[in-house]
Design an enzyme around this catalytic site. Structure first.
Site, PDB file in Angstrom:
ATOM      1  N   GLU A   1       0.749  -1.197   0.052  1.00 45.13           N
ATOM      2  CA  GLU A   1      -0.118   0.105   0.098  1.00 45.13           C
ATOM      3  C   GLU A   1       0.941   1.294  -0.005  1.00 45.13           C
ATOM      4  OE1 GLU A   1      -2.279  -0.151   3.723  1.00 45.13           O
ATOM      5  OE2 GLU A   1      -3.493   1.714   3.347  1.00 45.13           O
TER       6      GLU A   1
ATOM      7  N   LYS B   1      -9.269   2.469  -2.011  1.00 51.87           N
ATOM      8  CA  LYS B   1      -9.501   1.814  -0.729  1.00 51.87           C
ATOM      9  C   LYS B   1     -10.842   2.021  -0.001  1.00 51.87           C
ATOM     10  CE  LYS B   1      -7.258   0.822   3.776  1.00 51.87           C
ATOM     11  NZ  LYS B   1      -5.846   1.094   4.413  1.00 51.87           N
TER      12      LYS B   1
ATOM     13  N   CYS C   1      -5.475  -3.478   2.401  1.00 50.79           N
ATOM     14  CA  CYS C   1      -4.938  -3.408   3.707  1.00 50.79           C
ATOM     15  C   CYS C   1      -6.103  -3.757   4.733  1.00 50.79           C
ATOM     16  CB  CYS C   1      -4.188  -2.067   4.361  1.00 50.79           C
ATOM     17  SG  CYS C   1      -3.244  -2.393   5.913  1.00 50.79           S
TER      18      CYS C   1
HETATM   19  C1  ACM Z   1      -4.257   0.043   7.065  1.00 51.01           C
HETATM   20  O1  ACM Z   1      -5.124   0.033   6.677  1.00 51.01           O
HETATM   21  N1  ACM Z   1      -2.982   0.451   6.640  1.00 51.01           N
HETATM   22  C2  ACM Z   1      -4.074  -0.546   8.544  1.00 51.01           C
END
Ligand code: ACM
Length: 267
Positions: free
Chosen positions: A38, A109, A147
């Site tokens: 990420e 995301k 993530c």
């Molecule tokens: C995250 O979502 N970077 C913990």
């Protein structure tokens, strides 16, 4: 099919250093699909909008995107990477799929973690599945989540129900659970999962975060094909048969998709 993940510590606000690191880790490697962490272009721990503005880029056209297009072409491979995206006045914690011919798919995301809510807009792309293709490995369906999306089983389930055989999972993990949970995400959906996590510690604005490394690749039967170290750079490449993810049987008499009782679920 040769699929893998890169694990490293992105340098904060230093896209050129991050491109160099990626080039170095991939040197002389052979792979069909590579997943990177990420926010691999930017680092993670922002404390001002100026930093975010400096570290982010428009997609396509920015330096990180352009470098990944070049790398995908040179390796004749697909790359999935986290990227700090600027779109007008908005910023997204995004991931891109880059094809060897330069085509780009974008995922933003969905579930923002903790202080990310201060910096990024929540993703608006939803969970899509993309077909990748080559004479070597045929047609394979691939999905992306980023993530913290892992803690919502709906993320992986949605991708799997849409046909994803491989879930690519760029990460900057700070909690302890995800690497264990990805076993469950793989088994409950009978898919491959590739979690590319970062390492190292970011300190900024009086805050500090340590990232946990231990990138993992899990197969549809729950076998860990790769478990990385907690702090070192890694370039893991494993040979997988994506067709395994087309078989949704947990036992001879249980198909984890066909046995769902959707009439009894309210979600
Ligand atoms: C995250 O979502 N970077 C913990």
């Amino acid at each position: 099919m040769l699929a893998g993940c890169l694990q490293f510590k992105p340098e904060f606000c230093d896209v050129n250093a991050n491109i160099s690191k990626i080039r170095g880790l991939l040197k002389d490697k052979k792979f069909d699909l590579m997943v990177m962490p990420e926010l691999a272009n930017s680092g993670y721990l922002f404390s001002t909008v100026d930093e975010l503005k400096k570290a982010s880029e428009e997609i396509p056209g920015g330096p990180f995107c352009s470098a990944l297009i070049e790398i995908a072409a040179a390796f004749d491979a697909y790359i999935v990477s986290g990227i700090c995206e600027r779109a007008g006045d908005s910023y997204y914690n995004s991931s891109i799929l880059v094809s060897p011919d330069g085509k780009i798919e974008l995922y933003r995301k969905t579930h923002l973690f903790y202080d990310e809510k201060k910096w990024f807009s929540p993703g608006d792309t939803g969970f899509d599945v993309y077909e990748i293709n080559s004479p070597d490995f045929g047609r394979v369906k691939l999905g992306i989540m980023v993530c913290f999306d892992w803690i919502f089983p709906e993320s992986a389930r949605t991708l799997a129900l849409k046909g994803a055989q491989i879930i690519c999972h760029p990460s900057n993990l700070v909690l302890q659970y995800c690497q264990k949970a990805m076993f469950t995400r793989a088994v409950e959906n009978r898919v491959f999962t590739i979690t590319a996590n970062r390492t190292g510690t970011d300190s900024n604005g009086g805050k500090e975060l340590r990232f946990t490394g231990e990138s993992v690749i899990v197969d549809p039967k729950g076998n860990y094909l790769f478990r990385g170290s907690d702090s070192g750079d890694e370039c893991a490449i494993v040979n997988i048969d994506p067709a395994l993810a087309l078989d949704k049987h947990a036992t001879e008499l249980n198909d984890v998709f066909l046995d769902r009782r959707t009439e009894l679920y309210s979600l």
